[in-house]
Design a protein around this motif. Structure first.
Motif, PDB file in Angstrom:
ATOM      1  N   HIS A 108       0.816  -1.218   0.000  1.00 17.76           N
ATOM      2  CA  HIS A 108       0.000   0.000   0.000  1.00 17.76           C
ATOM      3  C   HIS A 108       0.856   1.278   0.000  1.00 17.76           C
ATOM      4  CE1 HIS A 108      -3.567   2.397   0.983  1.00 17.76           C
ATOM      5  NE2 HIS A 108      -2.822   3.035   1.864  1.00 17.76           N
ATOM      6  N   HIS A 112       1.176   4.413  -2.691  1.00 17.29           N
ATOM      7  CA  HIS A 112       1.125   5.867  -2.470  1.00 17.29           C
ATOM      8  C   HIS A 112       2.268   6.565  -3.221  1.00 17.29           C
ATOM      9  CE1 HIS A 112      -2.202   6.677   0.167  1.00 17.29           C
ATOM     10  NE2 HIS A 112      -1.829   5.782   1.063  1.00 17.29           N
ATOM     11  N   GLY A 134      -2.836   8.321   7.223  1.00 15.05           N
ATOM     12  CA  GLY A 134      -3.535   8.118   8.484  1.00 15.05           C
ATOM     13  C   GLY A 134      -2.853   7.065   9.349  1.00 15.05           C
ATOM     14  N   GLY A 135      -2.132   6.153   8.719  1.00 10.97           N
ATOM     15  CA  GLY A 135      -1.513   5.059   9.461  1.00 10.97           C
ATOM     16  C   GLY A 135       0.007   5.092   9.505  1.00 10.97           C
ATOM     17  N   GLY A 160      -1.349  11.830  10.043  1.00  9.59           N
ATOM     18  CA  GLY A 160      -2.784  11.856   9.736  1.00  9.59           C
ATOM     19  C   GLY A 160      -3.626  11.520  10.963  1.00  9.59           C
ATOM     20  N   ASP A 164      -6.560  13.618  12.586  1.00 12.35           N
ATOM     21  CA  ASP A 164      -7.892  13.035  12.804  1.00 12.35           C
ATOM     22  C   ASP A 164      -8.313  13.132  14.268  1.00 12.35           C
ATOM     23  OD1 ASP A 164      -8.036  12.472  10.135  1.00 12.35           O
ATOM     24  OD2 ASP A 164      -7.382  10.391  10.342  1.00 12.35           O
ATOM     25  N   GLY A 177      -8.723  15.659   8.661  1.00 14.73           N
ATOM     26  CA  GLY A 177      -7.550  16.378   8.153  1.00 14.73           C
ATOM     27  C   GLY A 177      -7.906  17.472   7.162  1.00 14.73           C
ATOM     28  N   ASP A 181      -7.519  21.605   7.472  1.00 14.37           N
ATOM     29  CA  ASP A 181      -6.829  22.335   6.400  1.00 14.37           C
ATOM     30  C   ASP A 181      -7.679  23.531   5.940  1.00 14.37           C
ATOM     31  OD1 ASP A 181      -5.346  23.063   4.187  1.00 14.37           O
ATOM     32  OD2 ASP A 181      -5.422  21.119   3.195  1.00 14.37           O
ATOM     33  N   GLY A 266      -2.179  10.493   2.202  1.00 18.47           N
ATOM     34  CA  GLY A 266      -3.308  11.406   2.363  1.00 18.47           C
ATOM     35  C   GLY A 266      -2.950  12.774   2.916  1.00 18.47           C
ATOM     36  N   SER A 269      -1.956  15.968   0.831  1.00 17.55           N
ATOM     37  CA  SER A 269      -2.871  16.866   0.114  1.00 17.55           C
ATOM     38  C   SER A 269      -3.070  18.143   0.932  1.00 17.55           C
ATOM     39  CB  SER A 269      -4.207  16.196  -0.228  1.00 17.55           C
ATOM     40  OG  SER A 269      -4.772  15.626   0.899  1.00 17.55           O
ATOM     41  N   ASN A 270      -2.442  18.210   2.096  1.00 20.64           N
ATOM     42  CA  ASN A 270      -2.538  19.424   2.919  1.00 20.64           C
ATOM     43  C   ASN A 270      -1.959  20.638   2.181  1.00 20.64           C
ATOM     44  OD1 ASN A 270      -1.166  21.328   5.123  1.00 20.64           O
ATOM     45  ND2 ASN A 270      -2.996  20.396   5.969  1.00 20.64           N
ATOM     46  N   ASP A 298      -6.296   7.193  -0.341  1.00 23.06           N
ATOM     47  CA  ASP A 298      -6.343   5.820  -0.858  1.00 23.06           C
ATOM     48  C   ASP A 298      -7.188   5.704  -2.131  1.00 23.06           C
ATOM     49  OD1 ASP A 298      -4.825   5.259   1.301  1.00 23.06           O
ATOM     50  OD2 ASP A 298      -6.396   4.207   2.432  1.00 23.06           O
TER      51      ASP A 298
HETATM   52  O1  KG4 Z   1      -3.427   7.775   2.682  1.00 19.23           O
HETATM   53  P1  KG4 Z   1      -4.736   7.861   3.321  1.00 19.23           P
HETATM   54  O2  KG4 Z   1      -5.959   8.026   2.444  1.00 19.23           O
HETATM   55  O3  KG4 Z   1      -5.051   6.615   4.201  1.00 19.23           O
HETATM   56  C1  KG4 Z   1      -4.097   5.857   4.857  1.00 19.23           C
HETATM   57  O4  KG4 Z   1      -3.401   5.067   4.184  1.00 19.23           O
HETATM   58  O5  KG4 Z   1      -4.036   6.043   6.093  1.00 19.23           O
HETATM   59  O6  KG4 Z   1      -4.652   9.065   4.359  1.00 19.23           O
HETATM   60  C2  KG4 Z   1      -5.755   9.478   5.099  1.00 19.23           C
HETATM   61  C3  KG4 Z   1      -5.289  10.555   6.055  1.00 19.23           C
HETATM   62  C4  KG4 Z   1      -6.322  10.904   7.112  1.00 19.23           C
HETATM   63  O7  KG4 Z   1      -5.689  10.935   8.357  1.00 19.23           O
HETATM   64  C5  KG4 Z   1      -6.800  12.291   6.693  1.00 19.23           C
HETATM   65  O8  KG4 Z   1      -7.257  13.098   7.762  1.00 19.23           O
HETATM   66  C6  KG4 Z   1      -5.542  12.850   6.092  1.00 19.23           C
HETATM   67  O9  KG4 Z   1      -4.994  11.773   5.362  1.00 19.23           O
HETATM   68  N1  KG4 Z   1      -5.790  13.997   5.198  1.00 19.23           N
HETATM   69  C7  KG4 Z   1      -5.319  15.243   5.428  1.00 19.23           C
HETATM   70  C8  KG4 Z   1      -5.800  16.056   4.377  1.00 19.23           C
HETATM   71  N2  KG4 Z   1      -6.542  15.275   3.541  1.00 19.23           N
HETATM   72  C9  KG4 Z   1      -6.528  14.018   4.061  1.00 19.23           C
HETATM   73  N3  KG4 Z   1      -4.542  15.732   6.414  1.00 19.23           N
HETATM   74  C10 KG4 Z   1      -4.224  17.042   6.364  1.00 19.23           C
HETATM   75  N4  KG4 Z   1      -4.666  17.885   5.399  1.00 19.23           N
HETATM   76  C11 KG4 Z   1      -5.450  17.444   4.390  1.00 19.23           C
HETATM   77  N5  KG4 Z   1      -5.858  18.276   3.425  1.00 19.23           N
END
Ligand code: KG4
Ligand code: ZN
Length: 333
Positions: A108, A112, A134-135, A160, A164, A177, A181, A266, A269-270, A298
């Motif tokens: 995974h 990314h 997130g992880g 992340g 969260d 997240g 933002d 994830g 994208s901040n 994801d």
């Molecule tokens: O990569 P992802 O989709 O899932 C995992 O593999 O964990 O990441 C999700 C994480 C979440 O914690 C979400 O709150 C965060 O990415 N996230 C952000 C933003 N968009 C998503 N954190 C900060 N700013 C953002 N714009």
């Protein structure tokens, strides 16, 4: 190439073709976790079971290819929630067997990273890579694709996860997240100074102290000030995370004498993180790349892209491919 992603709470399928060209990328999120403030693994795997076939059908329809047009199947094999991974893997194996096409298990996190090549196929190593999701929160040096040197990682919460959990404290829902933002964009990042954990001279991260600092601060100021100053609190918290992530990426580029920084996951994208790293990078003659927002979180297209890379190098898997909840980058290919 059909890509299937089901490692956490997004059920996604995508079809891509040569040159990482995306023909479809269907992503179905699972809103039922919101009221729990986090992903409930058992609910996630049951939702994947319900969603996976409709999502795959939709991806094939949008791409304008039938099952017969599928030449290979890429599927996330880990890391992730084991019950969720098994749903994607089971469907992928069934399809690969019945269609007589190769199957490729994808890490995974590597998926990314590959999200970067979809809009930027010319991008090439060596580069420093920050994966923040997130992880996971990891900083890597990548001399060539498939070779991953871990420079540092979080010792507790992922970036992340901090976003969260703070979002839940602020009543902004889950996952929060993106909401932080948005609110931070209109807030004052200097309103309150939250701690930055620099640890030692290495590249490790820690975000749990920051999370506790926010919790203590909110208790101190009470609900009224929290509501009145929501945007400022979001901006101040976000600044603490972005400061650390930015500085560590720049230091990693300096130490490894690398001119390129690639962002993945994830959290990248901040908008502040992207802006800060781009500006600071330019000042130092560094090229900073990241995927479009939709490909940061994801999705099946990143899995398909990574699978296609390995398939084209003859590295398909057998039907004995196993799901691995905690597999590391570079393991298994
Ligand atoms: O990569 P992802 O989709 O899932 C995992 O593999 O964990 O990441 C999700 C994480 C979440 O914690 C979400 O709150 C965060 O990415 N996230 C952000 C933003 N968009 C998503 N954190 C900060 N700013 C953002 N714009
Ligand atoms: Zn992810």
């Amino acid at each position: 190439m059909l890509g299937i992603e089901s490692s956490c709470d997004e059920t996604s399928a995508a079809v891509i073709t040569d040159g990482y060209k995306v023909l479809s990328n269907v992503i179905s999120s699972q809103p039922m976790h919101e009221k729990f403030g986090g992903v409930v693994p058992e609910l996630a795997s049951r939702a994947h079971l319900r969603l996976i076939l409709p999502v795959i059908r939709k991806a094939l329809r949008e791409a304008g290819v039938g099952l017969k047009g599928v030449g290979g199947i890429a599927v996330t094999r880990g890391p992730g929630l084991i019950g969720s991974l098994l749903v994607g893997l089971g469907v992928a194996k069934g399809l690969a067997y019945s269609l007589g096409v190769p199957i490729v298990g994808v890490n995974h996190l590597e998926g990314h990273i590959f999200a970067n090549f979809i809009e930027n196929p010319q991008l090439s190593p060596p580069f420093v890579c920050l994966i923040a999701s997130g992880g996971h929160t990891q900083l890597l040096f990548i001399p060539q694709l498939g070779e991953y040197q871990l420079l540092g990682q979080t010792r507790d919460d992922a970036a992340g996860e901090a976003f969260d959990k703070v979002a839940v404290m602020l009543g902004l829902g889950y996952p929060g997240g993106e909401r932080i933002d948005q609110l931070a964009a209109e807030g004052n990042p200097r309103y309150h100074h939250f701690p930055r954990a620099w640890l030692d001279d290495g590249f490790d991260f820690s975000f749990s102290g920051l999370k506790t600092a926010v919790l203590n601060y909110l208790e101190e100021i009470g609900p009224q000030e929290t509501e009145d100053r929501l945007k400022d609190i979001c901006a101040s918290f976000q600044a603490a995370v972005v400061d650390v992530l930015t500085e560590r990426c720049l230091k990693a580029a300096r130490r490894t004498h690398t001119k390129r920084i690639v962002l993945a996951g994830g959290v990248v994208s901040n908008s502040l993180l992207r802006r800060r790293l781009t500006v600071e990078g330019e000042r130092r003659g560094l090229e900073v790349s990241y995927p479009p927002s939709l490909l940061c979180t994801d999705n099946g297209a990143m899995v398909a892209a990574c699978g296609l890379f390995y398939l084209q190098r003859g590295k398909a898997d057998g039907l004995d491919l196993q799901a691995e909840a905690t597999i590391r980058l570079g393991e298994g290919k």
